[in-house]
Every structure is written in structure tokens, then in C-alpha cells.
Design a protein around this motif. Structure first.
Motif, PDB file in Angstrom:
ATOM      1  N   LEU A  33       1.151  -1.399  -0.263  1.00 23.82           N
ATOM      2  CA  LEU A  33      -0.163  -0.001  -0.178  1.00 23.82           C
ATOM      3  C   LEU A  33       0.756   1.524   0.106  1.00 23.82           C
ATOM      4  CD1 LEU A  33      -3.199  -0.923   2.358  1.00 23.82           C
ATOM      5  CD2 LEU A  33      -3.200  -1.370  -0.022  1.00 23.82           C
ATOM      6  N   LEU A  34       1.862   1.484   0.434  1.00 24.06           N
ATOM      7  CA  LEU A  34       2.598   2.191   1.124  1.00 24.06           C
ATOM      8  C   LEU A  34       3.440   2.758  -1.048  1.00 24.06           C
ATOM      9  CD1 LEU A  34       4.529   2.236   4.559  1.00 24.06           C
ATOM     10  CD2 LEU A  34       2.893   4.117   3.337  1.00 24.06           C
ATOM     11  N   THR A  35       3.607   1.606  -1.253  1.00 23.67           N
ATOM     12  CA  THR A  35       4.539   1.363  -2.668  1.00 23.67           C
ATOM     13  C   THR A  35       3.330   2.339  -3.314  1.00 23.67           C
ATOM     14  OG1 THR A  35       6.107  -0.060  -2.214  1.00 23.67           O
ATOM     15  CG2 THR A  35       5.731  -0.397  -4.606  1.00 23.67           C
ATOM     16  N   ARG A  36       2.114   1.211  -3.843  1.00 25.33           N
ATOM     17  CA  ARG A  36       1.461   2.420  -4.518  1.00 25.33           C
ATOM     18  C   ARG A  36       0.847   3.983  -4.144  1.00 25.33           C
ATOM     19  NH1 ARG A  36      -3.327  -2.084  -6.285  1.00 25.33           N
ATOM     20  NH2 ARG A  36      -1.911  -3.566  -7.261  1.00 25.33           N
ATOM     21  N   PHE A  37       1.134   3.986  -2.958  1.00 23.07           N
ATOM     22  CA  PHE A  37       0.644   5.917  -2.650  1.00 23.07           C
ATOM     23  C   PHE A  37       1.635   6.373  -3.476  1.00 23.07           C
ATOM     24  CE2 PHE A  37       1.146   8.711   0.312  1.00 23.07           C
ATOM     25  CZ  PHE A  37      -0.076   9.678   0.314  1.00 23.07           C
ATOM     26  N   ALA A  38       2.975   5.629  -2.830  1.00 23.28           N
ATOM     27  CA  ALA A  38       4.113   6.397  -3.306  1.00 23.28           C
ATOM     28  C   ALA A  38       4.286   6.929  -4.197  1.00 23.28           C
ATOM     29  CB  ALA A  38       5.355   6.059  -3.262  1.00 23.28           C
ATOM     30  N   SER A  39       3.996   5.736  -5.543  1.00 23.50           N
ATOM     31  CA  SER A  39       4.099   5.467  -6.754  1.00 23.50           C
ATOM     32  C   SER A  39       2.899   6.555  -7.666  1.00 23.50           C
ATOM     33  CB  SER A  39       3.939   4.057  -7.225  1.00 23.50           C
ATOM     34  OG  SER A  39       3.776   4.155  -8.901  1.00 23.50           O
ATOM     35  N   GLY A  40       2.097   6.845  -6.707  1.00 22.33           N
ATOM     36  CA  GLY A  40       1.028   7.939  -7.216  1.00 22.33           C
ATOM     37  C   GLY A  40       1.061   8.928  -7.350  1.00 22.33           C
ATOM     38  N   ILE A  41       1.944   9.423  -6.071  1.00 21.50           N
ATOM     39  CA  ILE A  41       2.197  11.240  -5.558  1.00 21.50           C
ATOM     40  C   ILE A  41       3.269  11.156  -6.386  1.00 21.50           C
ATOM     41  CG2 ILE A  41       3.328  11.865  -3.983  1.00 21.50           C
ATOM     42  CD1 ILE A  41       2.087  10.659  -2.013  1.00 21.50           C
ATOM     43  N   ILE A  42       4.295  10.169  -7.022  1.00 23.57           N
ATOM     44  CA  ILE A  42       5.591  10.616  -7.675  1.00 23.57           C
ATOM     45  C   ILE A  42       4.928  10.373  -9.186  1.00 23.57           C
ATOM     46  CG2 ILE A  42       7.867   9.653  -8.761  1.00 23.57           C
ATOM     47  CD1 ILE A  42       8.701   8.150  -6.662  1.00 23.57           C
ATOM     48  N   ARG A  43       3.751  10.291  -9.841  1.00 26.50           N
ATOM     49  CA  ARG A  43       3.175  10.213 -10.901  1.00 26.50           C
ATOM     50  C   ARG A  43       2.783  11.464 -11.520  1.00 26.50           C
ATOM     51  NH1 ARG A  43       1.443   7.664 -15.378  1.00 26.50           N
ATOM     52  NH2 ARG A  43      -0.496   7.912 -16.457  1.00 26.50           N
ATOM     53  N   THR A  44       2.061  11.940 -10.225  1.00 26.84           N
ATOM     54  CA  THR A  44       1.273  13.112  -9.749  1.00 26.84           C
ATOM     55  C   THR A  44       2.074  14.342 -10.793  1.00 26.84           C
ATOM     56  OG1 THR A  44      -0.718  12.592  -8.729  1.00 26.84           O
ATOM     57  CG2 THR A  44      -0.157  14.944  -8.752  1.00 26.84           C
ATOM     58  N   ASN A  45       3.467  13.584  -9.711  1.00 25.36           N
ATOM     59  CA  ASN A  45       4.454  15.069  -9.614  1.00 25.36           C
ATOM     60  C   ASN A  45       5.082  15.262 -10.717  1.00 25.36           C
ATOM     61  OD1 ASN A  45       5.987  17.340  -8.481  1.00 25.36           O
ATOM     62  ND2 ASN A  45       7.792  15.810  -8.221  1.00 25.36           N
ATOM     63  N   THR A  46       4.837  14.515 -11.452  1.00 22.61           N
ATOM     64  CA  THR A  46       5.761  13.739 -12.436  1.00 22.61           C
ATOM     65  C   THR A  46       5.010  14.335 -14.246  1.00 22.61           C
ATOM     66  OG1 THR A  46       7.259  11.908 -12.338  1.00 22.61           O
ATOM     67  CG2 THR A  46       6.743  12.613 -14.902  1.00 22.61           C
ATOM     68  N   GLN A  47       3.616  14.490 -13.861  1.00 23.68           N
ATOM     69  CA  GLN A  47       2.523  14.645 -14.971  1.00 23.68           C
ATOM     70  C   GLN A  47       2.330  16.678 -14.434  1.00 23.68           C
ATOM     71  OE1 GLN A  47      -1.121  12.580 -14.750  1.00 23.68           O
ATOM     72  NE2 GLN A  47      -2.158  14.009 -16.070  1.00 23.68           N
ATOM     73  N   SER A  48       2.502  17.033 -13.228  1.00 22.34           N
ATOM     74  CA  SER A  48       2.555  18.269 -12.574  1.00 22.34           C
ATOM     75  C   SER A  48       3.496  19.365 -13.319  1.00 22.34           C
ATOM     76  CB  SER A  48       1.932  18.039 -11.249  1.00 22.34           C
ATOM     77  OG  SER A  48       1.888  19.832 -10.663  1.00 22.34           O
ATOM     78  N   GLN A  49       4.945  19.139 -13.434  1.00 18.17           N
ATOM     79  CA  GLN A  49       5.892  19.016 -13.911  1.00 18.17           C
ATOM     80  C   GLN A  49       6.138  19.398 -15.488  1.00 18.17           C
ATOM     81  OE1 GLN A  49       9.315  17.129 -11.731  1.00 18.17           O
ATOM     82  NE2 GLN A  49       9.557  18.793 -10.663  1.00 18.17           N
ATOM     83  N   LEU A  50       5.420  18.099 -16.134  1.00 14.91           N
ATOM     84  CA  LEU A  50       5.804  18.266 -17.596  1.00 14.91           C
ATOM     85  C   LEU A  50       4.083  19.299 -18.037  1.00 14.91           C
ATOM     86  CD1 LEU A  50       5.791  14.702 -17.866  1.00 14.91           C
ATOM     87  CD2 LEU A  50       7.167  15.812 -19.096  1.00 14.91           C
ATOM     88  N   ALA A  51       2.820  19.242 -17.574  1.00 15.26           N
ATOM     89  CA  ALA A  51       2.032  19.839 -17.679  1.00 15.26           C
ATOM     90  C   ALA A  51       2.705  21.456 -17.776  1.00 15.26           C
ATOM     91  CB  ALA A  51       0.831  20.327 -16.685  1.00 15.26           C
TER      92      ALA A  51
END
Length: 183
Positions: A33-51
Motif C-alpha cells: 500500500l505504501l509503494t502504490r501511494f508513493a508511486s501515485g504521488i511521484i506520477r502526479t508530481n511528474t505529470q504536474s511538472q510536464l504540464a
């Protein structure tokens, strides 16, 4: 005859195999659960930076094109590719003239999904970063025979991240109409 009895004290000492397996399973579940949560945060951050990068690149490119159109004397139609993608806009200008020239030409075009500016006699300059691609670029020459000419720019910029769905999620379309100088 001796009688052996287990006291409460001896029964509560240590872990049984079943309780150890339960603890390991719970620990594994928490780790997943912690791995999935951290992965989601990293993906959201990457998407925000790309946008943010796509928006910054699109606005900066449009500002450069707009400034050049406003300072240009006219649209050079023999080399312009208008009303289609990939478009090319060639401008005739008396600004920043090369030595011994009366007029110079400035081109905006797409090559390999990236936007470039090329001044006559100079090297092409990339207007977008390597992580931003141009999916659509169209120039329309408005009022070409009029004294008050204008150019409409329609461009779609997106993140260039092959193999992911981030490029479709981080796209922006900008449209602007710019008048050429009329003096």
C-alpha cells in the motif's frame, strides 16, 4: 506421579508460527500500500511538472512568434505554408538586417515535432524544449491584400514522453491573431 501443567506464563512466551505468518502478511500488505501511494504521488508530481513545462514552452513560443509578426513588414508567401499542418510562416522584415541587406527573412516551422525559428543566414533555433512536441501548427494569413494584414496562429503543444499516457494528458492548444505593423 508428577503432573505436568502449562502455566499461563509459559504459554504467553514467544510467537507461534501462525502469529508470525500473520505479522509478515500484514507487514507485506502495508508495504504494498505504501509503494502504490508513493508511486501515485511521484506520477502526479511528474505529470504536474510536464504540464507546467508544456504551458511555459507554448506561451514562450507564442510570445516570440507574436513579437516577430508585429515587427514584420509582411508575410513572405512563396515559402510560407498556410492553413495546414505542419505550417510554415515566413516573414519579411527590416529588423536585425544582415550586413549589406535591405530585407531579411524569418521562418517558423516544425521539424520532427519541434518548433524552430530560423533567421536568414543563421542557424535554426529550437523554440520548445526536447520534452515538448508540437502536434499541430497552422498559420492563416488574414487580409493578405489589405493594408491591415494579420496572421492567425493555431498550435497544439504536448509532452513528448514516449510509451506513457502522459503526453495525451499534458497537451495545450493555443490560438492567437496578430496584426502586422501598419506604418
Amino acid at each position: 506421579m508428577k503432573r505436568f501443567t502449562l502455566s499461563k506464563r509459559s504459554a504467553s512466551r514467544g510467537l507461534t508460527l501462525v502469529s508470525a505468518l500473520v505479522y509478515v502478511a500484514l507487514l507485506a500488505l502495508v508495504a504494498v500500500l505504501l509503494t502504490r501511494f508513493a508511486s501515485g504521488i511521484i506520477r502526479t508530481n511528474t505529470q504536474s511538472q510536464l504540464a507546467g513545462e508544456v504551458i511555459d514552452n507554448a506561451q514562450r513560443a507564442l510570445a516570440i512568434i507574436t513579437a516577430e509578426i508585429q515587427q514584420a513588414d509582411g508575410v513572405y508567401t512563396p515559402t510560407s505554408v498556410l492553413a495546414t499542418h505542419p505550417g510554415q510562416l515566413s516573414l519579411a522584415s527590416e529588423n536585425n538586417l544582415p550586413a549589406d541587406e535591405n530585407i531579411t527573412y524569418i521562418d517558423f516551422y516544425v521539424d520532427d515535432e519541434h518548433l524552430y525559428l530560423k533567421r536568414e543566414g543563421g542557424a535554426a533555433a529550437l523554440l520548445t524544449s526536447a520534452r515538448v512536441k508540437v502536434n499541430n501548427l497552422q498559420f492563416t494569413h488574414l487580409n493578405p491584400t489589405s493594408e491591415h494584414q494579420a496572421v492567425r496562429i493555431a498550435a497544439m503543444f504536448a509532452a513528448d514522453v514516449p510509451g506513457t499516457d502522459l503526453q495525451t494528458q499534458t497537451a495545450i492548444t493555443l490560438t492567437s491573431t496578430v496584426s502586422l505593423r501598419a506604418y
